[in-house]
Design a protein around this motif. Structure first.
Motif, short mmCIF file in Angstrom:
data_model
loop_
_atom_site.label_atom_id
_atom_site.label_comp_id
_atom_site.label_asym_id
_atom_site.label_seq_id
_atom_site.Cartn_x
_atom_site.Cartn_y
_atom_site.Cartn_z
N GLU A 295 75.42 -0.82 82.76
CA GLU A 295 74.58 -1.83 82.12
C GLU A 295 73.14 -1.65 82.55
N VAL A 296 72.22 -1.97 81.64
CA VAL A 296 70.79 -1.97 81.95
C VAL A 296 70.31 -3.41 81.87
N GLN A 297 69.79 -3.93 82.97
CA GLN A 297 69.27 -5.29 83.00
C GLN A 297 67.74 -5.25 83.01
N ILE A 298 67.13 -5.84 82.00
CA ILE A 298 65.67 -5.86 81.88
C ILE A 298 65.15 -7.20 82.37
N TRP A 299 64.18 -7.16 83.28
CA TRP A 299 63.55 -8.38 83.78
C TRP A 299 62.08 -8.37 83.36
N ILE A 300 61.67 -9.34 82.54
CA ILE A 300 60.28 -9.45 82.12
C ILE A 300 59.61 -10.51 82.98
N MET A 301 58.74 -10.07 83.89
CA MET A 301 58.12 -10.97 84.85
C MET A 301 56.66 -11.25 84.47
N ASP A 302 56.38 -12.52 84.15
CA ASP A 302 54.99 -12.93 83.96
C ASP A 302 54.34 -13.13 85.32
N GLU A 303 53.07 -12.84 85.42
CA GLU A 303 52.35 -13.12 86.65
C GLU A 303 52.15 -14.63 86.78
N VAL A 304 52.25 -15.14 87.99
CA VAL A 304 52.05 -16.58 88.21
C VAL A 304 50.62 -16.94 87.80
N GLY A 305 50.50 -17.81 86.84
CA GLY A 305 49.18 -18.18 86.33
C GLY A 305 48.68 -17.24 85.26
N GLY A 306 49.42 -16.18 85.00
CA GLY A 306 49.01 -15.22 83.98
C GLY A 306 49.55 -15.59 82.61
N PRO A 307 49.07 -14.93 81.57
CA PRO A 307 49.54 -15.24 80.22
C PRO A 307 50.95 -14.71 79.97
N ASP A 308 51.64 -15.35 79.04
CA ASP A 308 52.96 -14.88 78.61
C ASP A 308 52.75 -14.06 77.35
N VAL A 309 52.41 -12.78 77.54
CA VAL A 309 52.07 -11.91 76.41
C VAL A 309 53.33 -11.38 75.73
N GLU A 310 54.30 -10.94 76.54
CA GLU A 310 55.53 -10.38 75.98
C GLU A 310 56.75 -11.02 76.61
N SER A 311 57.79 -11.16 75.81
CA SER A 311 59.06 -11.70 76.28
C SER A 311 60.19 -10.86 75.71
N CYS A 312 61.40 -11.17 76.11
CA CYS A 312 62.55 -10.44 75.59
C CYS A 312 62.57 -10.51 74.06
N GLY A 313 62.82 -9.38 73.43
CA GLY A 313 62.94 -9.33 71.99
C GLY A 313 61.64 -9.25 71.23
N THR A 314 60.50 -9.22 71.93
CA THR A 314 59.21 -9.17 71.24
C THR A 314 58.44 -7.91 71.60
N GLU A 315 57.54 -7.54 70.73
CA GLU A 315 56.60 -6.45 70.94
C GLU A 315 57.28 -5.20 71.54
N SER A 316 56.67 -4.64 72.59
CA SER A 316 57.19 -3.39 73.15
C SER A 316 58.54 -3.58 73.85
N VAL A 317 58.80 -4.80 74.35
CA VAL A 317 60.12 -5.07 74.96
C VAL A 317 61.21 -4.94 73.91
N GLY A 318 60.94 -5.44 72.72
CA GLY A 318 61.88 -5.28 71.62
C GLY A 318 62.12 -3.82 71.28
N VAL A 319 61.08 -3.01 71.39
CA VAL A 319 61.23 -1.57 71.14
C VAL A 319 62.18 -0.95 72.16
N LEU A 320 62.00 -1.31 73.44
CA LEU A 320 62.88 -0.80 74.48
C LEU A 320 64.32 -1.24 74.24
N GLN A 321 64.53 -2.49 73.88
CA GLN A 321 65.88 -2.99 73.62
C GLN A 321 66.53 -2.23 72.46
N GLN A 322 65.75 -1.93 71.45
CA GLN A 322 66.28 -1.18 70.31
C GLN A 322 66.66 0.24 70.70
#
Length: 299
Positions: free
Chosen positions: A215-242
């Motif tokens: 299994e491959v477990q992907i963890w998308i970590m936002d920086e504390v106080g930073g913007p939430d630019v990408e999440s699971c299933g969106t943008e380049s993360v979605g590309v990786l999942q595909q």
């Protein structure tokens, strides 16, 4: 006037003779780390004696010699990953199942979480990565065969000693990974959590042995106080999942994996993103929830 001109020529000639040719910067990058041999050999013994003695005895002098032979006295733009093969053979070791941790743009957080092999073993916590981490090196045709003034960046030439080192280190690490593997990406960067030209995309993901990965477990970590630019299933993360889906890898994706998030909050305990709801707030939420449930029965 002639005497003045003659004295200027003599001064220029004397200056040109005293200038050390090694101070001329040929490249934009930093030069070889001073005392490179002592640093590499010292790191080697520290790793096998203190950090991870479980890998067994290693000949640290032989490892240094194999490392230096890959690039010493060589043109700094003609060192290939294959030139490190002897070094790789001497320094590689097993990556324990379920402890491989890949990353992009989360290096500091990854190594805090891995805790020097105690929790996970990213590439930088293997002997190969431990030896080369944050160092610079390249060859020179003169002196002791090392250029301490400047070394080429990857933008200047692709086949430079450091770039080639990390390429073969990455492919080797990926091929040794097994079981459940983790990938930690930065969800706050604006240029892609999973860049298509990243080391993970080019030199690690393609070299994973699918028959060894459960299994491959992907963890998308936002920086504390930073913007939430990408999440699971969106943008380049979605590309990786595909890509993982098409390659037949079972995978999951988690936004702000709790264990790592707690570690991030150690440095920012008072930030709103790290604060737990107060008891009063929790009771208020419960009261509101109960009221919503009871309303239909009251009227």
């Amino acid at each position: 006037m002639c005497a003045h001109l003659l004295s200027s020529i003599l001064a220029l000639a004397l200056f040109s003779r005293t200038v050390d040719p090694r101070v001329v910067r040929l490249w934009l990058g930093d030069g070889t780390t001073p005392n490179l041999e002592e640093v590499i050999v010292g790191r080697c013994y520290n790793y096998i004696r203190v950090v991870n003695p479980s890998i067994g005895e290693r000949n640290c002098t032989a490892i240094w010699n194999a490392f230096r032979e890959a690039f010493i006295y060589r043109n700094a733009c003609s060192v290939l990953p294959s030139d490190y093969q002897t070094f790789i053979s001497l320094a590689s070791h097993q990556v324990p199942p379920n402890k491989a941790l890949f990353w992009e743009k989360t290096k500091r957080l990854v190594h805090r979480y891995s805790d020097a092999t105690r929790r996970m073993m990213p590439l930088g916590d293997t002997l190969i990565g431990w030896l080369g981490d944050d160092l610079t090196w390249c060859g020179s045709s003169s002196g002791d065969g090392l250029d301490y003034t400047s070394c080429p960046t990857t933008a200047e030439c692709e086949h430079n000693p450091v770039e080639s080192f990390w390429r073969i280190a990455s492919t080797t690490y990926a091929s040794l990974s097994s079981g459940v593997i983790q990938v930690m990406l930065n969800g706050s960067v604006t240029d892609g959590a999973y860049p298509e030209n990243s080391f993970f995309a080019k030199f690690e993901l393609p070299y994973l042995r699918k028959d060894n990965i459960s299994e491959v477990q992907i963890w998308i970590m936002d920086e504390v106080g930073g913007p939430d630019v990408e999440s699971c299933g969106t943008e380049s993360v979605g590309v990786l999942q595909q890509i993982l889906k098409e390659e037949g890898f079972k995978h999951t994706c988690t936004d702000n994996y709790r264990a790592v998030r707690i570690l991030q909050c150690v440095d920012s305990p008072s930030h709103p993103a790290c604060l737990c709801p107060s008891a009063a707030s929790t009771l208020q939420l419960l009261d509101l929830h109960l009221l919503t449930i009871l309303l239909p029965f009251l009227f």
